[in-house]
Write a protein that holds these residues in place. Structure first.
Motif, short mmCIF file in Angstrom:
data_model
loop_
_atom_site.label_atom_id
_atom_site.label_comp_id
_atom_site.label_asym_id
_atom_site.label_seq_id
_atom_site.Cartn_x
_atom_site.Cartn_y
_atom_site.Cartn_z
N ILE A 294 0.84 -1.21 0.00
CA ILE A 294 0.00 0.00 0.00
C ILE A 294 0.87 1.25 0.00
O ILE A 294 0.60 2.22 -0.72
CB ILE A 294 -0.94 0.01 1.22
CG1 ILE A 294 -1.95 -1.14 1.12
CG2 ILE A 294 -1.69 1.34 1.31
CD1 ILE A 294 -2.80 -1.30 2.37
N LEU A 342 -6.34 4.90 0.21
CA LEU A 342 -5.43 3.77 0.42
C LEU A 342 -4.73 3.89 1.78
O LEU A 342 -4.51 2.88 2.47
CB LEU A 342 -4.38 3.71 -0.70
CG LEU A 342 -4.89 3.36 -2.09
CD1 LEU A 342 -3.73 3.29 -3.08
CD2 LEU A 342 -5.66 2.04 -2.08
N ILE A 345 -7.03 2.60 4.38
CA ILE A 345 -7.04 1.13 4.43
C ILE A 345 -5.84 0.62 5.20
O ILE A 345 -5.94 -0.30 6.02
CB ILE A 345 -7.06 0.54 3.00
CG1 ILE A 345 -8.37 0.88 2.30
CG2 ILE A 345 -6.85 -0.98 3.04
CD1 ILE A 345 -8.41 0.50 0.83
N SER A 346 -4.68 1.22 4.97
CA SER A 346 -3.47 0.82 5.69
C SER A 346 -3.63 1.03 7.19
O SER A 346 -3.21 0.20 8.00
CB SER A 346 -2.27 1.64 5.17
OG SER A 346 -1.08 1.24 5.81
N ASN A 361 -10.84 -4.06 -1.24
CA ASN A 361 -11.05 -2.61 -1.16
C ASN A 361 -9.99 -1.85 -1.95
O ASN A 361 -10.28 -0.86 -2.62
CB ASN A 361 -11.04 -2.16 0.29
CG ASN A 361 -12.30 -2.53 1.04
OD1 ASN A 361 -13.30 -2.88 0.43
ND2 ASN A 361 -12.25 -2.49 2.36
N ILE A 362 -8.74 -2.31 -1.86
CA ILE A 362 -7.65 -1.65 -2.58
C ILE A 362 -7.91 -1.69 -4.09
O ILE A 362 -7.81 -0.68 -4.78
CB ILE A 362 -6.30 -2.33 -2.26
CG1 ILE A 362 -5.89 -2.05 -0.81
CG2 ILE A 362 -5.19 -1.84 -3.21
CD1 ILE A 362 -4.76 -2.93 -0.31
N GLU A 365 -10.91 0.51 -5.03
CA GLU A 365 -10.59 1.93 -4.94
C GLU A 365 -9.76 2.39 -6.12
O GLU A 365 -10.01 3.45 -6.71
CB GLU A 365 -9.85 2.24 -3.62
CG GLU A 365 -10.67 2.11 -2.36
CD GLU A 365 -11.72 3.20 -2.21
OE1 GLU A 365 -11.80 4.08 -3.07
OE2 GLU A 365 -12.48 3.16 -1.22
#
Length: 373
Positions: A294, A342, A345-346, A361-362, A365
């Motif tokens: 990520i 992103l 998310i991380s 999700n990554i 997105e």
């Protein structure tokens, strides 16, 4: 003799504060060094312990000897507490090493020797998931050691957030009634996991990420990584030596190639192919690897903006054609919101989000920023 604080790499604000504290002669009994992992918190803690001796009014020969012992993490002038595995049938009243196997003890000794040689080195011991209460209780043994009473002694607790609840309670008793001539330094990247009553009894010092040159210097001088590779890694380290070493361990070029494939498939809405690039991550439950991926994805997005504006150093310079092709198709695209999503998310990965969900999700997105045909 050089003031040990002058050997610190980076952290100029912290160094200035510590210099003033020593000069004042009023040193707090407890400090909390908080900040990103791999920015030198423990190195600074050890240098601070040495600097206290350096400023003391004792003969030069003694001073040099004590500073050398602290550098090697040798008691009785410094105690270094860190996560240890739990031995078979171990109880809280046991010595922290008493029930460990001989090969475990030998490994711990080897890891401590590496730490003493390089304060940026991260001790790695299997099944050492927390700091046990008997490690905190062992402070009483340390206090009983004979020493030069004109010198303050330092107890450093590495990864202090890994103290279990009984260990935190035991430490709190020491902080409430601090032993004479003892300074506690708690180092952590997650202060929110510590009890508020512990935090409130410490002088809090915030450590900032190192700059690119400082990370490069540590990688080069402390880990003997050649100049060219150290420079490339430092650009991707986000100010953390630990992050840089993780990138080195996984393979810089392989990581960059994986990132390019993920972007290519995700932008092209080839979801299955994109997911296959993550397959090993989901299989091994490797959160650390996913966090690095990520981070590099965000670096590519930032690089694209630098390419478009002809400003700043581009990390993915070897993949210039990816910027050129993407720019020719989407010259006005705004990738900043994607970088922010992103990053979110991380952050959620640290809260144990399901890895397969994070991967999905990554991909979604990234694909969502490309208009449907």
């Amino acid at each position: 003799m050089i003031n040990p604080l002058n050997k610190i790499i980076g952290q100029e604000k912290v160094k200035l504060i510590l210099e003033k504290i020593i000069s004042s002669g009023k040193i707090s009994h407890a400090f909390l060094f908080r900040g990103l992992e791999g920015v030198g918190k423990e190195d600074v803690a050890i240098r601070f312990a040495q600097a206290i001796v350096f400023s003391s009014n004792i003969p030069k020969e003694k001073k040099q000897n004590y500073i050398s012992q602290i550098d090697k993490l040798t008691e009785p002038f410094i105690k270094y507490i860190f996560p240890l595995p739990r031995g078979k049938n171990e109880v809280d009243d046991d010595n922290p090493y008493e029930k460990l196997k001989q090969d475990e003890i030998e490994l711990i000794q080897e890891e401590l020797a590496k730490k003493a040689t390089n304060h940026f080195y991260k001790i790695q011991i299997p099944k050492a998931n927390n700091i046990k209460i008997n490690s905190i209780r062992d402070i009483n043994r340390f206090l009983s050691l004979s020493y030069d009473e004109s010198i303050k002694r330092v107890i450093i607790i590495s990864d202090a957030h890994l103290m279990n609840e009984p260990a935190q309670n035991a430490l709190l008793k020491n902080l409430e009634e601090p032993p004479a001539n003892i300074i506690f330094i708690l180092c952590t990247s997650y202060p929110e996991r510590l009890r508020e009553t512990i935090i409130s009894r410490c002088w809090n010092l915030n450590f900032q990420p190192l700059d690119q040159k400082e990370v490069e210097k540590v990688l080069n001088e402390k880990f003997e990584i050649d100049d060219s590779l150290a420079r490339k890694i430092s650009l991707l380290s986000n100010g953390s030596v630990t992050q840089g070493l993780k990138i080195l361990n996984y393979g810089l070029e392989e990581l960059k190639e994986n990132v390019i494939k993920i972007l290519r498939y995700s932008f092209g809405k080839k979801f299955y192919s994109a997911y296959k690039e993550f397959e090993n991550i989901g299989k091994d439950s490797d959160t650390e690897y996913l966090e690095i991926i990520i981070s590099l994805l965000i670096h590519w997005l930032n690089d694209f903006n630098k390419f478009r504006t002809s400003s700043g150093e581009i990390v993915f310079r070897d993949y210039q054609e990816t910027f050129e092709k993407f720019y020719s198709r989407y010259p006005d695209i705004n990738l900043l919101p994607l970088a922010n999503r992103l990053d979110e998310i991380s952050t959620r990965l640290k809260n144990n989000i399901n890895l397969n969900l994070a991967i999905s999700n990554i991909i979604c997105e990234i694909s969502s920023v490309i208009p449907a045909k």
